[in-house]
Design a protein around this motif. Structure first.
Motif, short mmCIF file in Angstrom:
data_model
loop_
_atom_site.label_atom_id
_atom_site.label_comp_id
_atom_site.label_asym_id
_atom_site.label_seq_id
_atom_site.Cartn_x
_atom_site.Cartn_y
_atom_site.Cartn_z
N ASN A 7 0.78 -1.23 0.00
CA ASN A 7 0.00 0.00 0.00
C ASN A 7 0.81 1.28 0.00
OD1 ASN A 7 0.92 -0.21 2.54
ND2 ASN A 7 -1.03 0.06 3.57
N SER A 8 2.13 1.19 0.02
CA SER A 8 2.92 2.40 -0.13
C SER A 8 3.87 2.20 -1.29
CB SER A 8 3.74 2.68 1.13
OG SER A 8 2.90 2.97 2.21
N GLU A 9 3.82 3.12 -2.23
CA GLU A 9 4.80 3.05 -3.32
C GLU A 9 6.17 3.47 -2.82
OE1 GLU A 9 2.06 3.88 -7.26
OE2 GLU A 9 3.96 4.92 -6.96
N ALA A 10 6.18 4.45 -1.90
CA ALA A 10 7.44 4.98 -1.40
C ALA A 10 7.33 5.24 0.09
CB ALA A 10 7.80 6.26 -2.14
N ALA A 86 16.10 0.61 -1.00
CA ALA A 86 15.86 -0.33 -2.11
C ALA A 86 14.35 -0.47 -2.26
CB ALA A 86 16.48 -1.69 -1.83
N THR A 87 13.95 -1.27 -3.24
CA THR A 87 12.54 -1.61 -3.38
C THR A 87 12.32 -3.00 -2.78
OG1 THR A 87 12.24 -0.27 -5.35
CG2 THR A 87 10.66 -2.03 -5.01
N ILE A 102 3.50 -14.77 -7.51
CA ILE A 102 2.90 -13.52 -7.89
C ILE A 102 3.48 -12.46 -6.97
CG2 ILE A 102 0.89 -14.05 -6.44
CD1 ILE A 102 -0.79 -12.27 -8.23
N PHE A 103 3.90 -11.34 -7.55
CA PHE A 103 4.58 -10.29 -6.80
C PHE A 103 3.73 -9.04 -6.67
CE2 PHE A 103 9.05 -11.58 -6.36
CZ PHE A 103 9.08 -12.69 -7.19
N GLY A 104 3.90 -8.34 -5.56
CA GLY A 104 3.36 -7.00 -5.45
C GLY A 104 4.22 -6.03 -6.25
N LYS A 105 3.73 -4.79 -6.38
CA LYS A 105 4.47 -3.80 -7.16
C LYS A 105 5.67 -3.26 -6.39
CE LYS A 105 0.57 -2.36 -9.96
NZ LYS A 105 -0.27 -1.23 -10.43
N GLY A 106 5.71 -3.51 -5.11
CA GLY A 106 6.85 -3.11 -4.32
C GLY A 106 6.69 -1.78 -3.61
N THR A 107 7.46 -1.61 -2.56
CA THR A 107 7.56 -0.34 -1.84
C THR A 107 9.01 0.09 -1.90
OG1 THR A 107 5.75 -0.84 -0.32
CG2 THR A 107 7.35 0.82 0.39
N THR A 108 9.24 1.32 -2.38
CA THR A 108 10.61 1.83 -2.45
C THR A 108 10.93 2.57 -1.16
OG1 THR A 108 10.54 2.01 -4.85
CG2 THR A 108 12.20 3.32 -3.72
#
Lengths: 113, 117
Positions: A7-10, A86-87, A102-108
């Motif tokens: 839920n957090s991109e960054a 990092a992400t 299956i992967f999430g989009k990641g949090t940087t």
């Protein structure tokens, strides 16, 4: 089909603080959940795996929790350092009986000194 | 020894051309996976090989995509008649593939960045 939300991109934090990243999934409870780290221009690197019957797993400054009732995993980095920037990717098996992920989009994560 | 290697590291091609991407897994790993990562998107599963079993191709986005694994080792991902939407980083991973262990760790290569003009 299974969906993952990180839920957090960054996330920006100061050195020495604890970073907490969230991973939520929407469908069936997976047999396990994994966390990976990805640096720019590189492939993901495995960090931790937690199984469905485990509440918490630790490795050095890393801690992962797994709440199958909330369908959520939390990933903590304590005493964060700039080198932790990092992400971070959350990953689940693509099907309940499978091994492909299956992967999430990641949090940087950015840790400032 | 060495980790997963992929070649080329970068590939620029024109729309409509065919491309081949190569993956050398870690020696002794029987399981091999292909994923792709588009800008701003998560990793997307493409195909999975396990030993001599028939591959799981359920993630391939169209029949323009195919992959093979020769001798249980090196794998080649082929994209025919490339389109601009195929532009992405293609990642290969391998794992020991221990029978019955669905949790064995996947080790990723550095990826091939494909740009379709």
């Amino acid at each position: 089909s299974q969906k993952i939300e990180q839920n957090s991109e960054a996330l920006n934090i100061q050195e020495g603080k604890t970073a907490t990243l969230t991973c939520n999934y929407t469908n069936y409870s997976p047999a396990y959940l994994q966390w990976y780290r990805q640096d720019p221009g590189r492939g993901p690197v495995f960090l931790l795996l937690i199984r469905e019957n485990e509440k918490e797993k630790r490795k050095e400054r890393l801690k992962v929790t797994f709440d199958t009732t909330l369908k959520q995993s939390l990933f903590h980095i304590t005493a964060s350092q700039p080198a932790d920037s990092a992400t971070y990717l959350c990953a689940l098996p693509r099907t309940q009986a499978g091994t492909a992920l299956i992967f999430g989009k990641g949090t940087t994560l950015s840790v400032s000194s | 020894g060495a980790g997963v290697s992929q070649s080329p590291s970068n590939k620029v091609t024109e729309k409509g051309k065919d491309v081949e991407l190569r993956c050398d897994p870690i020696s002794g790993h029987t399981a091999l996976y292909w994923y792709r990562q588009s800008l701003g998107q998560g990793l997307e599963f493409l195909i999975y090989f396990q030993g001599n079993s028939a591959p799981d191709k359920s993630g391939l986005p169209s029949d323009r995509f195919s992959a093979e694994r020769t001798g249980g080792s090196v794998s080649t991902l082929t994209i025919q008649r490339t389109q601009q939407e195929d532009s992405a980083v293609y990642l290969c991973a391998s794992s020991l593939g221990v029978a019955g262990d669905r949790t064995d760790t996947q080790y990723f290569g550095p990826g091939t960045r494909l740009t379709v003009l």
